[in-house]
Design an enzyme around this catalytic site. Structure first.
Site, PDB file in Angstrom:
ATOM      1  N   CYS A 114       0.914  -1.116  -0.031  1.00 23.20           N
ATOM      2  CA  CYS A 114       0.149  -0.098  -0.170  1.00 23.20           C
ATOM      3  C   CYS A 114       0.867   1.102  -0.182  1.00 23.20           C
ATOM      4  O   CYS A 114       0.426   2.367  -0.419  1.00 23.20           O
ATOM      5  CB  CYS A 114      -0.969  -0.035   1.355  1.00 23.20           C
ATOM      6  SG  CYS A 114      -1.970  -1.315   1.338  1.00 23.20           S
ATOM      7  N   HIS A 250      -3.240   7.228   1.916  1.00 20.66           N
ATOM      8  CA  HIS A 250      -3.895   6.019   1.493  1.00 20.66           C
ATOM      9  C   HIS A 250      -5.181   5.814   1.860  1.00 20.66           C
ATOM     10  O   HIS A 250      -5.346   5.747   3.137  1.00 20.66           O
ATOM     11  CB  HIS A 250      -2.894   4.707   1.764  1.00 20.66           C
ATOM     12  CG  HIS A 250      -3.217   3.628   1.839  1.00 20.66           C
ATOM     13  ND1 HIS A 250      -3.786   3.088   0.528  1.00 20.66           N
ATOM     14  CD2 HIS A 250      -3.203   2.534   2.706  1.00 20.66           C
ATOM     15  CE1 HIS A 250      -4.252   1.800   0.901  1.00 20.66           C
ATOM     16  NE2 HIS A 250      -3.825   1.371   1.747  1.00 20.66           N
ATOM     17  N   ASN A 280     -10.182  -0.065  -0.399  1.00 20.39           N
ATOM     18  CA  ASN A 280      -8.699  -0.205  -0.468  1.00 20.39           C
ATOM     19  C   ASN A 280      -7.871  -0.567  -1.564  1.00 20.39           C
ATOM     20  O   ASN A 280      -8.305  -1.752  -1.842  1.00 20.39           O
ATOM     21  CB  ASN A 280      -8.262  -0.814   1.064  1.00 20.39           C
ATOM     22  CG  ASN A 280      -6.775  -0.674   1.045  1.00 20.39           C
ATOM     23  OD1 ASN A 280      -6.034  -0.428   0.348  1.00 20.39           O
ATOM     24  ND2 ASN A 280      -6.254  -0.967   2.394  1.00 20.39           N
TER      25      ASN A 280
END
Length: 323
Positions: A114, A250, A280
């Site tokens: 990520c 993020h 996500n």
């Protein structure tokens, strides 16, 4: 004079299939309310059968190039941040290079889960500052839907697929914090925490793996480390949280995003949010948010942005840039 890596264009691509929380209720023991309460996610996009990470990346890249008014061969370097490359090798970046018809420059992948896009931006910034590249196309692209264990309701409801891209160009500046471009970067990793977020197979194991996560521990580390790295990057740039126009985090889940903003003492109305619509998307989430934020009219030229991300490894970092 100083050379700065300035954003010249952004773009994104989301697969056609939209998966609302209600659809997941039929797959795993969960509810729309449960998902929204714990993550803020309402829907996400899933890639179609046969649609690869490099396909998504190429679509986002074309959008960013169009936004920048450039052609593929105007690019010196292509970097793809991904944990879900089409194959073990060659890299997703070389596949995108071929898809775009690029005949010059070099391409490579960055894998920091990520945090991958933040790592890729830092790499691009270093290449431009050192004179090794003039224009760098940085892409974050993922197909995390293919890593899900559909019996694990704690993880399978969180992730989606997508891609975002940014074109950076080396530009002379006076080197002040008021000038456009990347002002500071801050990167970290700590392998002691590798078991908090990982895929239990794939690659050289010869098996098919699924994503595994210790959610509470990841949350604790995320809030602490994201706020810390963002403050560090701002200090490197000679700035503080009060100077920030937008945090572009993020998009892991709303709880992490809001807790980090609170720890940084930045109000939520100065945070770009897309997690509700995308879920996500790992390394794709920040460039997606940048592109959507610009399209919404939120991010404007001259704004000071902080991007921050944490992912498996653990790996984390932040970038401060003047849009």
């Amino acid at each position: 004079m100083t050379i700065r890596a300035v954003v010249r264009g952004v773009g994104h691509y989301l697969p056609d299939r939209v998966v609302p929380n209600s659809e997941l209720e039929a797959i795993v023991e969960t509810t729309d309310e449960w998902i929204r309460t714990r993550s803020g996610i309402e829907r996400r996009h899933f890639a179609a059968e046969g649609q690869t990470t490099s396909d998504l990346a190429a679509r986002a890249a074309r959008a960013a190039l169009e936004d920048a008014g450039l052609q593929p061969d105007d690019i010196d370097t292509l970097i793809v941040a991904t944990s879900t490359a089409d194959l073990t090798f060659p890299s997703a970046a070389t596949m995108v290079q071929a898809a775009l018809g690029m005949t010059r420059g070099f391409a490579f992948d960055v894998q920091a889960v990520c945090a991958g896009f933040v790592y890729a931006l830092a790499n691009a910034d270093a290449l431009i500052r050192s004179g090794q590249a003039q224009r760098v196309l940085v892409i974050g692209a993922e197909t995390f839907s293919r890593l899900m264990d559909w019996n694990d309701r704690a993880t399978c409801v969180l992730f989606g697929d997508g891609a975002g891209a940014v074109v950076l160009e080396g530009t002379e500046s006076a080197g002040t914090s008021a000038d456009r471009g990347i002002l500071a970067t801050d990167l970290h990793s700590d392998g002691r925490f590798k078991d908090l977020l990982y895929v239990d197979g794939g690659s050289s194991t010869g098996t098919t793996g699924h994503l595994r996560m210790q959610g509470r521990e990841v949350f604790r580390h995320a809030v602490e480390k994201l706020a810390e790295t963002a403050h560090t990057a701002l200090e490197k740039a000679g700035l503080g949280a009060g100077d920030v126009d937008w945090i572009v985090p993020h998009q892991a889940n709303l709880r992490i995003i809001s807790a980090t903003a609170q720890r940084m003492q930045v109000p939520m109305d100065r945070v770009i949010l897309t997690v509700q619509d995308h879920g996500n998307t790992s390394a794709a989430s920040i460039p997606l948010a940048l592109s959507v934020g610009k399209a919404r009219g939120q991010i404007k030229e001259g704004d000071l942005l902080v991007t921050e991300a944490i992912g498996g490894g653990l790996a984390w970092g932040s970038v401060v840039l003047r849009w």
